[in-house]
Design an enzyme around this catalytic site. Sequence first.
Site, PDB file in Angstrom:
ATOM      1  CB  THR A  82     -26.049  21.304 -52.457  1.00  0.00           C
ATOM      2  OG1 THR A  82     -24.831  20.847 -53.034  1.00  0.00           O
ATOM      3  CG2 THR A  82     -26.730  20.176 -51.707  1.00  0.00           C
ATOM      4  CB  ILE A 141     -18.871  13.787 -70.929  1.00  0.00           C
ATOM      5  CG1 ILE A 141     -18.128  13.580 -69.603  1.00  0.00           C
ATOM      6  CG2 ILE A 141     -17.977  14.523 -71.925  1.00  0.00           C
ATOM      7  CD1 ILE A 141     -16.885  12.737 -69.678  1.00  0.00           C
ATOM      8  CG  HIS A 160     -13.716  18.534 -61.221  1.00  0.00           C
ATOM      9  ND1 HIS A 160     -14.380  17.384 -61.602  1.00  0.00           N
ATOM     10  CD2 HIS A 160     -12.557  18.141 -60.645  1.00  0.00           C
ATOM     11  CE1 HIS A 160     -13.646  16.339 -61.280  1.00  0.00           C
ATOM     12  NE2 HIS A 160     -12.532  16.766 -60.698  1.00  0.00           N
TER      13      HIS A 160
HETATM   14  C1  GAR Z   1     -20.691  18.484 -56.458  1.00  0.00           C
HETATM   15  O1  GAR Z   1     -19.703  18.194 -55.496  1.00  0.00           O
HETATM   16  C2  GAR Z   1     -20.044  18.790 -57.795  1.00  0.00           C
HETATM   17  O2  GAR Z   1     -18.829  19.470 -57.673  1.00  0.00           O
HETATM   18  C3  GAR Z   1     -19.826  17.404 -58.338  1.00  0.00           C
HETATM   19  O3  GAR Z   1     -20.953  16.667 -57.940  1.00  0.00           O
HETATM   20  C4  GAR Z   1     -21.532  17.243 -56.760  1.00  0.00           C
HETATM   21  C5  GAR Z   1     -22.973  17.577 -57.063  1.00  0.00           C
HETATM   22  O4  GAR Z   1     -23.649  18.007 -55.933  1.00  0.00           O
HETATM   23  N1  GAR Z   1     -19.658  17.438 -59.747  1.00  0.00           N
HETATM   24  C6  GAR Z   1     -18.901  16.577 -60.417  1.00  0.00           C
HETATM   25  O5  GAR Z   1     -18.306  15.652 -59.896  1.00  0.00           O
HETATM   26  C7  GAR Z   1     -18.842  16.812 -61.933  1.00  0.00           C
HETATM   27  N2  GAR Z   1     -17.723  16.116 -62.490  1.00  0.00           N
HETATM   28  P1  GAR Z   1     -25.002  18.848 -56.009  1.00  0.00           P
HETATM   29  O6  GAR Z   1     -25.959  18.078 -56.929  1.00  0.00           O
HETATM   30  O7  GAR Z   1     -25.495  18.845 -54.595  1.00  0.00           O
HETATM   31  O8  GAR Z   1     -24.693  20.220 -56.525  1.00  0.00           O
END
Ligand code: GAR
Length: 207
Positions: free
Chosen positions: A13, A93, A110
């Site tokens: 997203t 990481i 984050h």
């Molecule tokens: C998001 O909330 C992002 O901030 C988090 O994972 C989700 C990914 O959603 N990232 C982390 O936790 C990194 N440490 P998405 O694939 O729909 O963008």
Amino acid sequence: MKNIIVLVSGGGTNLQALIDAERSGAIKNGRITCVISSKPDVYALERAKQNNIPTRVIPRKSYSDSVSYSRAVLAALDEEKADLVVLAGFMTILDECVTSKYAYKIINVHPALIPSFCGEGYYGLKVHEAALAYGVKVSGATIHFVNEKADAGAIILQGTVAVERDDTPETLQRRIMENVEWKLLPKAVSLFCEDRIEIRDGKAYVK
Ligand code: GAR
């Protein structure tokens, strides 16, 4: 025009927010030239394909350790002539071989207010579970540069939301994504591409 390479591992997203921002002209002086996924078959890859953005899959599972995986990512970033690397829900990481060569050129989102609920082991819904377990009354998201320590690089932008009494990790995650992540990540990317982020004493300032 800067080449933006977006690294993903899931639904994408945040990638979609970047694609939408590029299409609407909200990202100035940058274009997404490649999406790299650490997993095959994730929906983020579909989003890239629907928008004619070239994709690469570098499966984390095919590499025995973080160093060999990071070397493969580094080679791809060099081949793609990356000016900016965006970790948009990238759940691996990266080793110092990447973070040192691309110092202050890798941006991560984050889903918490760093320095709370961050570092190794805090990703995705686990972050929101920890925030709710602690009982914080505000949470949010942080857009920051990536250095050799997990979630410890210079902070570029942060935004907050209120935590509601009946929140679940899923409802809190959604509120943070909608109100903070999907807005601030494209904003930070545009600021970078416009050369409007200044580093002084290891801290980031918007010019
Ligand atoms: C998001 O909330 C992002 O901030 C988090 O994972 C989700 C990914 O959603 N990232 C982390 O936790 C990194 N440490 P998405 O694939 O729909 O963008």
